[in-house]
Design a protein around this motif. Structure first.
Motif, PDB file in Angstrom:
ATOM      1  N   LYS A 238       0.819  -1.216   0.000  1.00  0.00           N
ATOM      2  CA  LYS A 238       0.000   0.000   0.000  1.00  0.00           C
ATOM      3  C   LYS A 238       0.850   1.261   0.000  1.00  0.00           C
ATOM      4  CE  LYS A 238      -4.250  -1.731   2.186  1.00  0.00           C
ATOM      5  NZ  LYS A 238      -5.072  -1.720   3.425  1.00  0.00           N
ATOM      6  N   VAL A 239       2.099   1.137   0.456  1.00  0.00           N
ATOM      7  CA  VAL A 239       2.932   2.338   0.590  1.00  0.00           C
ATOM      8  C   VAL A 239       4.222   2.266  -0.235  1.00  0.00           C
ATOM      9  CG1 VAL A 239       2.047   2.904   2.879  1.00  0.00           C
ATOM     10  CG2 VAL A 239       4.050   1.409   2.680  1.00  0.00           C
ATOM     11  N   MET A 240       4.494   1.143  -0.910  1.00  0.00           N
ATOM     12  CA  MET A 240       5.699   1.015  -1.713  1.00  0.00           C
ATOM     13  C   MET A 240       5.372   0.354  -3.046  1.00  0.00           C
ATOM     14  SD  MET A 240       8.614  -0.246   1.015  1.00  0.00           S
ATOM     15  CE  MET A 240       9.981   0.224  -0.053  1.00  0.00           C
ATOM     16  N   ALA A 266       8.152   0.604   5.486  1.00  0.00           N
ATOM     17  CA  ALA A 266       6.699   0.735   5.373  1.00  0.00           C
ATOM     18  C   ALA A 266       6.132   1.524   6.549  1.00  0.00           C
ATOM     19  CB  ALA A 266       6.049  -0.635   5.283  1.00  0.00           C
ATOM     20  N   ARG A 269       6.689   5.120   6.107  1.00  0.00           N
ATOM     21  CA  ARG A 269       5.751   5.656   5.116  1.00  0.00           C
ATOM     22  C   ARG A 269       4.300   5.616   5.609  1.00  0.00           C
ATOM     23  NH1 ARG A 269       7.923   4.465  -0.891  1.00  0.00           N
ATOM     24  NH2 ARG A 269      10.156   4.534  -0.480  1.00  0.00           N
ATOM     25  N   LYS A 270       4.121   5.392   6.903  1.00  0.00           N
ATOM     26  CA  LYS A 270       2.826   5.505   7.577  1.00  0.00           C
ATOM     27  C   LYS A 270       1.867   4.358   7.270  1.00  0.00           C
ATOM     28  CE  LYS A 270       4.208   9.489   9.162  1.00  0.00           C
ATOM     29  NZ  LYS A 270       4.712   9.600  10.558  1.00  0.00           N
ATOM     30  N   SER A 271       2.373   3.171   6.940  1.00  0.00           N
ATOM     31  CA  SER A 271       1.485   2.021   6.829  1.00  0.00           C
ATOM     32  C   SER A 271       0.935   1.693   8.207  1.00  0.00           C
ATOM     33  CB  SER A 271       2.238   0.809   6.274  1.00  0.00           C
ATOM     34  OG  SER A 271       1.383  -0.319   6.242  1.00  0.00           O
TER      35      SER A 271
END
Length: 283
Positions: A238-240, A266, A269-271
């Motif tokens: 979802k973030v990468m 991750a 990156r706020k997962s």
């Protein structure tokens, strides 16, 4: 709370939880250059960790298998727990596994899902995605998946996706053909019957008429330029992007350190989801 739930809570308190450890590693006996490592991080949800990891090399007579999987549960941890204990056994027990591997995997996925549905009283109403990778004699990689956990391979620095993200928006026609519907309400992502954000999964008995558990299967051969494979739950993807994930670990030679780096990236990156990652290195 049932006895099984009490046991799970006790395991979680002492750090055993879903896969008995949040990190691990191993290596092939057939090729000293091939290693694997995994790392898991619980998300910010209030429920228990619902990701499960399977990662090991296994000798079968004169052959070696690398068996790797991410099982990402929803609504409970029982279905991914069942998959961890049974899916690979069901695949390897198929009589044509060695001669028609892809066919055997498809059949085992179907059998396993039927068994889960038959045990719905025990396992509950939840379900799980799955991505599995079987490395045969360090030469042939067979990847299968249902749901949105993903596998990629990196060759000569280039990331290639081996699995298929089974999203309701891309499978709307088949869902509607089975009598279901796809809706963005409630929430902001397409969901099957307004409930489930994946179009294929194990379990989910209440939605099964509108869901599929048919896996997509891909075959890849390990060559001199093959660097590594990543399997991860959607908390990472979802973030990468695939290429971002590959680039971020290309210089990390230790497989477990690479898997841990991906989960940490991750989080940066706020997962907010549970994140599970396996890295298999070939160099």
């Amino acid at each position: 709370m049932t006895g099984k739930e009490i046991l799970y809570k006790m395991k979680e308190k002492v750090g055993l939880g879903s896969s008995d450890a949040d990190s691990g590693k191993g290596k092939s006996k057939m090729s000293k250059n091939i290693t694997h490592g995994f790392h898991m991080v619980k998300g910010k949800s209030h429920h228990a960790m619902e990701d499960y990891v399977f990662a090991q090399f296994k000798q079968v007579e004169d052959k070696e298998l690398g068996l790797f999987a991410i099982f990402d549960g929803h609504l409970s941890h029982y279905v991914p727990d069942y998959l961890k204990s049974h899916l690979f056994d069901n695949i390897l027990n198929e009589p044509d596994f060695w001669t028609e591997t892809e066919k055997a995997i498809r059949k085992a996925y179907q059998i396993t899902d039927s068994n889960i549905l038959d045990k719905a009283v025990e396992l509950g109403k939840g379900g799980s995605t799955a991505v599995t990778a079987i490395l045969i004699n360090c030469q042939k990689l067979v990847v299968a998946n249902v749901g949105d956990s993903r596998a990629i391979i990196c060759k000569n620095g280039v990331a290639k996706q081996l699995s298929v993200d089974h999203e309701p928006s891309t499978e709307r026609e088949s869902i509607e053909g089975r009598g279901g519907f796809v809706s963005n309400f409630p929430g902001d992502v397409p969901r099957v019957d307004g409930q489930l954000a994946v179009a294929r999964a194990f379990g989910d008995k209440s939605l099964k008429k509108h869901l599929s558990s048919e896996p997509d299967v891909a075959v890849e051969f390990i060559e001199d330029d093959t660097e590594f494979v990543i399997l991860a739950s959607d908390g990472l993807w979802k973030v990468m992007s695939n290429q971002e994930a590959a680039d971020s670990i290309r210089q990390i030679k230790d497989a477990r350190s690479a898997a841990k780096h991906l989960t940490e990236e991750a989080l940066i990156r706020k997962s907010s989801d549970d994140i599970s990652c396996i890295v298999v290195r070939f160099q």
